[in-house]
Design a protein around this motif. Structure first.
Motif, mmCIF file in Angstrom:
data_model
loop_
_atom_site.group_PDB
_atom_site.id
_atom_site.type_symbol
_atom_site.label_atom_id
_atom_site.label_comp_id
_atom_site.label_asym_id
_atom_site.label_seq_id
_atom_site.Cartn_x
_atom_site.Cartn_y
_atom_site.Cartn_z
ATOM 1 N N THR A 106 0.832 -1.200 0.000
ATOM 2 C CA THR A 106 0.000 0.000 0.000
ATOM 3 C C THR A 106 0.870 1.255 0.000
ATOM 4 O O THR A 106 2.079 1.186 0.193
ATOM 5 C CB THR A 106 -0.937 0.029 1.209
ATOM 6 N N PHE A 107 0.232 2.393 -0.231
ATOM 7 C CA PHE A 107 0.960 3.653 -0.279
ATOM 8 C C PHE A 107 0.063 4.758 0.261
ATOM 9 O O PHE A 107 -1.122 4.537 0.529
ATOM 10 C CB PHE A 107 1.393 3.972 -1.719
ATOM 11 N N CYS A 108 0.631 5.916 0.439
ATOM 12 C CA CYS A 108 -0.093 7.066 0.971
ATOM 13 C C CYS A 108 -0.241 8.117 -0.116
ATOM 14 O O CYS A 108 0.651 8.301 -0.939
ATOM 15 C CB CYS A 108 0.673 7.679 2.139
ATOM 16 N N THR A 109 -1.374 8.824 -0.091
ATOM 17 C CA THR A 109 -1.595 9.874 -1.086
ATOM 18 C C THR A 109 -1.894 11.233 -0.467
ATOM 19 O O THR A 109 -1.822 12.249 -1.164
ATOM 20 C CB THR A 109 -2.746 9.497 -2.036
ATOM 21 N N ALA A 110 -2.217 11.277 0.806
ATOM 22 C CA ALA A 110 -2.555 12.539 1.462
ATOM 23 C C ALA A 110 -1.329 13.123 2.160
ATOM 24 O O ALA A 110 -0.545 12.402 2.778
ATOM 25 C CB ALA A 110 -3.668 12.327 2.470
ATOM 26 N N ARG A 111 -1.218 14.442 2.086
ATOM 27 C CA ARG A 111 -0.064 15.115 2.707
ATOM 28 C C ARG A 111 0.079 14.767 4.179
ATOM 29 O O ARG A 111 1.193 14.527 4.659
ATOM 30 C CB ARG A 111 -0.225 16.635 2.568
ATOM 31 N N ASN A 112 -1.025 14.727 4.897
ATOM 32 C CA ASN A 112 -0.930 14.538 6.343
ATOM 33 C C ASN A 112 -0.622 13.099 6.741
ATOM 34 O O ASN A 112 -0.473 12.796 7.919
ATOM 35 C CB ASN A 112 -2.195 15.042 7.043
ATOM 36 N N GLN A 113 -0.525 12.200 5.776
ATOM 37 C CA GLN A 113 -0.118 10.835 6.073
ATOM 38 C C GLN A 113 1.407 10.692 6.127
ATOM 39 O O GLN A 113 1.915 9.729 6.678
ATOM 40 C CB GLN A 113 -0.652 9.877 5.003
ATOM 41 N N TYR A 114 2.099 11.640 5.548
ATOM 42 C CA TYR A 114 3.542 11.508 5.412
ATOM 43 C C TYR A 114 4.262 12.001 6.663
ATOM 44 O O TYR A 114 3.919 13.035 7.225
ATOM 45 C CB TYR A 114 4.028 12.253 4.164
ATOM 46 N N ASN A 115 5.291 11.246 7.035
ATOM 47 C CA ASN A 115 6.008 11.512 8.272
ATOM 48 C C ASN A 115 7.242 12.390 8.076
ATOM 49 O O ASN A 115 7.622 13.154 8.967
ATOM 50 C CB ASN A 115 6.452 10.191 8.906
ATOM 51 N N TYR A 116 7.880 12.234 6.916
ATOM 52 C CA TYR A 116 9.131 12.960 6.678
ATOM 53 C C TYR A 116 9.124 13.546 5.276
ATOM 54 O O TYR A 116 8.573 12.949 4.336
ATOM 55 C CB TYR A 116 10.331 12.020 6.839
ATOM 56 N N TRP A 117 9.784 14.702 5.142
ATOM 57 C CA TRP A 117 9.829 15.434 3.880
ATOM 58 C C TRP A 117 11.255 15.865 3.565
ATOM 59 O O TRP A 117 12.042 16.154 4.466
ATOM 60 C CB TRP A 117 8.953 16.687 3.977
ATOM 61 N N GLY A 118 11.548 15.926 2.269
ATOM 62 C CA GLY A 118 12.791 16.519 1.826
ATOM 63 C C GLY A 118 12.658 18.028 1.708
ATOM 64 O O GLY A 118 11.591 18.592 1.955
ATOM 65 N N GLN A 119 13.747 18.665 1.313
ATOM 66 C CA GLN A 119 13.771 20.122 1.249
ATOM 67 C C GLN A 119 13.281 20.666 -0.091
ATOM 68 O O GLN A 119 13.021 21.861 -0.224
ATOM 69 C CB GLN A 119 15.188 20.638 1.515
ATOM 70 N N GLY A 120 13.151 19.803 -1.073
ATOM 71 C CA GLY A 120 12.616 20.203 -2.372
ATOM 72 C C GLY A 120 13.696 20.456 -3.401
ATOM 73 O O GLY A 120 14.821 20.838 -3.079
ATOM 74 N N THR A 121 13.336 20.250 -4.666
ATOM 75 C CA THR A 121 14.218 20.546 -5.783
ATOM 76 C C THR A 121 13.384 21.215 -6.876
ATOM 77 O O THR A 121 12.277 20.776 -7.172
ATOM 78 C CB THR A 121 14.920 19.282 -6.298
ATOM 79 N N GLN A 122 13.928 22.273 -7.455
ATOM 80 C CA GLN A 122 13.182 23.076 -8.425
ATOM 81 C C GLN A 122 13.218 22.436 -9.807
ATOM 82 O O GLN A 122 14.282 22.041 -10.306
ATOM 83 C CB GLN A 122 13.773 24.484 -8.513
ATOM 84 N N VAL A 123 12.065 22.364 -10.432
ATOM 85 C CA VAL A 123 11.942 21.947 -11.831
ATOM 86 C C VAL A 123 11.286 23.089 -12.597
ATOM 87 O O VAL A 123 10.199 23.540 -12.232
ATOM 88 C CB VAL A 123 11.098 20.667 -11.972
ATOM 89 N N THR A 124 11.965 23.566 -13.629
ATOM 90 C CA THR A 124 11.446 24.666 -14.430
ATOM 91 C C THR A 124 11.364 24.220 -15.882
ATOM 92 O O THR A 124 12.366 23.784 -16.464
ATOM 93 C CB THR A 124 12.347 25.901 -14.317
ATOM 94 N N VAL A 125 10.178 24.316 -16.451
ATOM 95 C CA VAL A 125 9.956 23.921 -17.848
ATOM 96 C C VAL A 125 9.600 25.172 -18.634
ATOM 97 O O VAL A 125 8.558 25.791 -18.414
ATOM 98 C CB VAL A 125 8.839 22.881 -17.957
ATOM 99 N N SER A 126 10.481 25.545 -19.536
ATOM 100 C CA SER A 126 10.283 26.782 -20.276
ATOM 101 C C SER A 126 11.073 26.740 -21.574
ATOM 102 O O SER A 126 12.166 26.162 -21.630
ATOM 103 C CB SER A 126 10.736 27.975 -19.433
ATOM 104 N N SER A 127 10.519 27.363 -22.598
ATOM 105 C CA SER A 127 11.237 27.452 -23.863
ATOM 106 C C SER A 127 12.057 28.744 -23.939
ATOM 107 O O SER A 127 12.765 28.972 -24.907
ATOM 108 C CB SER A 127 10.243 27.380 -25.029
#
Length: 127
Positions: A106-127
């Protein structure tokens, strides 16, 4: 305490590809299901994809299904998100997260189910 560190973000043209990685600090990462979320400027953080502890089950938000692929390598304590056919609307900060899950399929889909988070990485899509 599980620390998650994302990498692989960057700038890409439309229809381009990227692979995001998320390295977990703990060898017990296999006891967590994994997920990716994203947050665009001015918008709430939204669910993108999730994968079970075993890697056999996954789920995607409709807008990325068929273009993104979530996977994991428990031997490397790493979660991945392959992004293909990228669109400008995919531009966001992408976060990986770990959800303590007792079932291997099984897996989780709701934000409040998650226990730990990373700091994030930026993805930019642009021409």
């Amino acid at each position: 305490q599980v620390q998650l560190v994302e990498s692989g973000g960057g700038a890409v043209q439309p229809r381009g590809s990227l692979r995001l990685s998320c390295l977990a600090s703990e060898r017990t990462f296999s006891t967590y299901s994994g997920g990716w979320f994203r947050q665009a400027p001015g918008k709430e953080r939204e669910f993108v994809a999730a994968v079970s502890r075993s890697g056999d089950s996954s789920h995607y938000v409709e807008s990325v299904r068929g273009r993104f692929t979530i996977s994991r390598d428990n031997a490397k304590n790493t979660l991945y998100l392959q992004l293909s056919d990228l669109r400008p609307e995919d531009t966001a900060v992408y976060y990986c997260a770990a959800c303590l899950t007792y079932s291997t399929s099984t897996f989780c889909t709701a934000r409040n189910q998650y226990n730990y988070w990373g700091q994030g990485t930026q993805v930019t899509v642009s021409s």
